[in-house]
Design a protein around this motif. Structure first.
Motif, PDB file in Angstrom:
ATOM      1  N   LEU A  19       0.835  -1.206   0.000  1.00 46.46           N
ATOM      2  CA  LEU A  19       0.000   0.000   0.000  1.00 46.46           C
ATOM      3  C   LEU A  19       0.868   1.254   0.000  1.00 46.46           C
ATOM      4  O   LEU A  19       0.594   2.223  -0.715  1.00 46.46           O
ATOM      5  N   TRP A  22       2.341   1.789  -3.383  1.00 47.97           N
ATOM      6  CA  TRP A  22       1.267   2.275  -4.259  1.00 47.97           C
ATOM      7  C   TRP A  22       1.094   3.784  -4.060  1.00 47.97           C
ATOM      8  O   TRP A  22       1.111   4.565  -5.019  1.00 47.97           O
ATOM      9  N   PRO A  39      -4.243   4.883  -2.352  1.00 44.85           N
ATOM     10  CA  PRO A  39      -4.959   4.322  -1.198  1.00 44.85           C
ATOM     11  C   PRO A  39      -5.604   5.389  -0.332  1.00 44.85           C
ATOM     12  O   PRO A  39      -6.701   5.179   0.180  1.00 44.85           O
ATOM     13  N   LEU A 226     -10.461  -3.054  -4.419  1.00 46.09           N
ATOM     14  CA  LEU A 226      -9.796  -3.392  -3.165  1.00 46.09           C
ATOM     15  C   LEU A 226     -10.705  -4.241  -2.285  1.00 46.09           C
ATOM     16  O   LEU A 226     -10.277  -5.239  -1.676  1.00 46.09           O
TER      17      LEU A 226
END
Ligand SMILES: Nc1ncnc2c1ncn2[C@@H]1O[C@H](COP(=O)(O)OP(=O)(O)OP(=O)(O)O)[C@@H](O)[C@H]1O
Ligand SMILES: [Mg+2]
Lengths: 255, 280
Positions: A19, A22, A39, A226
């Motif tokens: 995450l 990302w 995120p 997700l």
């Protein structure tokens, strides 16, 4: 204690790292939302649509589980027939492989036409169709490659074929079965969402994804993806849990 | 007639393979009296395991008949206990549960507690106390073989068929188990057919040793072992036993198709026999 800590902690750490990467990648490349949401954009979306997420997740989850359950029953039955009968094995394999090779996205409109309006049924059907193949193959291979020595232990005492199946063939095949079930879980999710997205009927996470697309709400679309991943992981670990219980003996101590 | 437990009458059998028929047994006749011990030796691949499968009813011979206690064998019988050459145990069961497996198939008067006690007793006899709750994957090859021996005995079979049951064991454990077999037979009589490649084992355990010829096998030689019970390992080093071993060794060489002179003279037999006092 440190064992369970590692089992839970390590995966969470890895998820956190992914995450973070990302987030970092989106920030460094300065990507706009419609190219790639980060995120941190998803959290408000989850909050904003929290009720829809709950309802739709449940709809996707139960239909996936139902399709998977059907795949287990039918796949095991086909696998048993193919495992015990050579003729059935030789006859059914090309049929099964052929059926499995058909892209399920092309089947969705057909199914939607045949069973107009029966959304739940259609979705379960597609989830089933896409996921029963590995189960059937693994059960048939497990049964047909059962070493004759195993069978002979009970056969030499005059046991019936049914007894041999329950006491030897079935437990011996369980590790392969669970291996296939893990593959089938993720496939079943693909099946459910194919139906929900390609032939929208306002239910499931697929529908939420679709509404995100229509209203150009890109972070919402990513949030749905997700959520799907989270559900997939959850169902996967349910299978892992069952595997521990029923086929834990197959797990060798490392070393 | 009535006192014979195992009888093979002119049994011939062939396997059907891709390359055609492979004759394995040829006109084999064997008689094993009730509660006696018969050992079968012969060259590798001559058909010994095939013989056990015919006696247990796992296979039906092409020609000839197999009789067990005055019943012609046409299918497996629960009065038989069998330990296979390849001792497969069920990995998903503990050792104790593996030993108890036959009790789930065979009708028995034993209560659950008696079964459990018997299983533990047998495991104790073969030196596996403390391993009852282990999984087969945690045992060595020889330990698995011993557990499989217990499994073949748990239901008090009338006929015990053992296919090289001590093959994976070291010499000392093996000799221990030979004595265990004698003790067991004294406790609860059974008829035994033992396949082995160990000539000393055959002489020590058996009342008769049958030497099979090379494939297709027939009974090439039958040796009656008239060493009285109770036997001790020292009995293997008496002149009589040494001579028996020499005879068997000679017969095996003939069965293997090697050209051999007549049984070697006494001193030579000694020279090739076991070194006296080396073991036991
Ligand atoms: N299922 C089978 N199909 C075809 N041929 C077989 C089969 N089982 C055994 N054979 C052949 O039959 C012959 C005898 O086999 P068997 O297993 O009875 O030998 P054996 O005397 O027990 O040998 P060993 O001492 O090595 O255990 C061998 O040549 C083997 O190749
Ligand atoms: Mg053999």
């Amino acid at each position: 204690m440190s064992g369970t800590l590692r089992k839970v902690g390590v995966p969470i750490l890895f998820i956190a790292i992914v995450l973070a990467l990302w987030e970092w990648a989106v920030w460094v490349n300065d990507l706009p939302d419609y190219r790639m949401a980060s995120p941190s954009d998803l959290v408000p979306k989850f909050w904003q649509f929290r009720e829809l997420f709950l309802i739709y997740s449940w709809q996707t989850l139960w239909r996936t589980a139902a399709g998977l359950g059907l795949a287990v029953v039918v796949g095991t039955a086909i696998g048993m027939v193919m495992g015990f009968s050579r003729v059935a094995r030789e006859g059914l394999y090309p049929l099964l492989v052929g059926f499995n090779a058909i892209p399920k996205a092309t089947v969705v409109p057909i199914v939607a036409l045949i069973f107009v309006g029966r959304h739940d049924f259609n979705t379960i059907l597609i989830a089933f169709m896409i996921s029963f193949f590995p189960i059937a193959v693994s059960v048939s291979i497990g049964l047909s490659t059962l070493e004759p020595e195993y069978r002979d232990i009970l056969r030499s005492l005059g046991a019936s074929n049914l007894t041999i199946f329950w006491k030897i063939a079935l437990p011996k095949t369980l590790p392969e079965f669970f291996g296939a079930l893990k593959v089938a879980v993720t496939l079943a999710f693909i099946g459910t969402n194919l139906m929900e997205i390609v032939s929208p009927h306002g239910r499931g996470l697929g529908a939420l994804f679709d509404s995100g697309r229509i209203s150009a709400d890109y972070p919402l679309m990513f949030a749905v993806l997700l959520m799907l991943a989270i559900l997939g992981i959850a169902l996967f670990y349910v299978v892992v849990f069952l595997e521990r219980i029923f086929a834990g003996w197959a797990e060798r101590a490392p070393g | 007639m009535t006192d014979l437990t195992i009888e093979l009458r002119e049994v011939s059998h062939a396997y059907r393979t891709a390359a055609g028929k492979l004759p394995v047994l040829d006109n084999l006749s064997i008689k094993v009296p009730k509660n006696s011990f018969c050992a079968v030796v012969g060259p590798s691949g001559c058909g010994k395991s095939t013989l056990t499968r015919l006696v247990s009813g796992l296979m039906i011979p092409d020609e000839g008949q197999v009789w067990l206690s005055n019943h012609q064998v046409t299918s497996p019988r629960p009065t038989v206990g069998m330990a296979f050459q390849n001792p497969v145990l069920l990995e998903w069961r503990t050792i104790l549960q593996n030993v108890l497996l036959p009790m789930e198939i065979v009708k028995t008067k034993m209560t659950k507690d008696e079964q459990m006690a018997r299983a533990r007793h047998l495991l104790d006899l073969v030196g596996l106390t403390g391993f009852e709750d282990k999984r087969p994957s945690e045992l060595s090859g020889g330990m698995r073989q011993r557990a499989s021996l217990c499994r073949s005995l748990i239901h008090r079979p009338e006929v015990l068929i053992l296919d090289e049951p001590f093959g994976a064991l070291d010499a000392f454990t093996r000799e221990d188990l030979w004595c265990t077999m004698h003790d067991l037979r004294a406790e609860e009589p059974f008829t035994c057919l033992l396949i082995t490649h160990d000539l000393r084992e055959s002489v020590f355990l058996a009342d008769q040793v049958i030497v099979l010829s090379g494939r297709p096998a027939h009974a090439q030689h039958i040796l009656n072992v008239d060493i009285p019970a109770p036997r001790t390992l020292d009995d293997l080093y008496t002149p009589k036993a040494v001579e028996m071993l020499a005879t068997l060794r000679h017969e095996i060489q003939v069965a293997q198709g090697r050209s051999v002179a007549e049984p070697a003279a006494k001193p030579a037999a000694h020279a090739r026999g076991p070194i006296p006092g080396a073991m036991g």
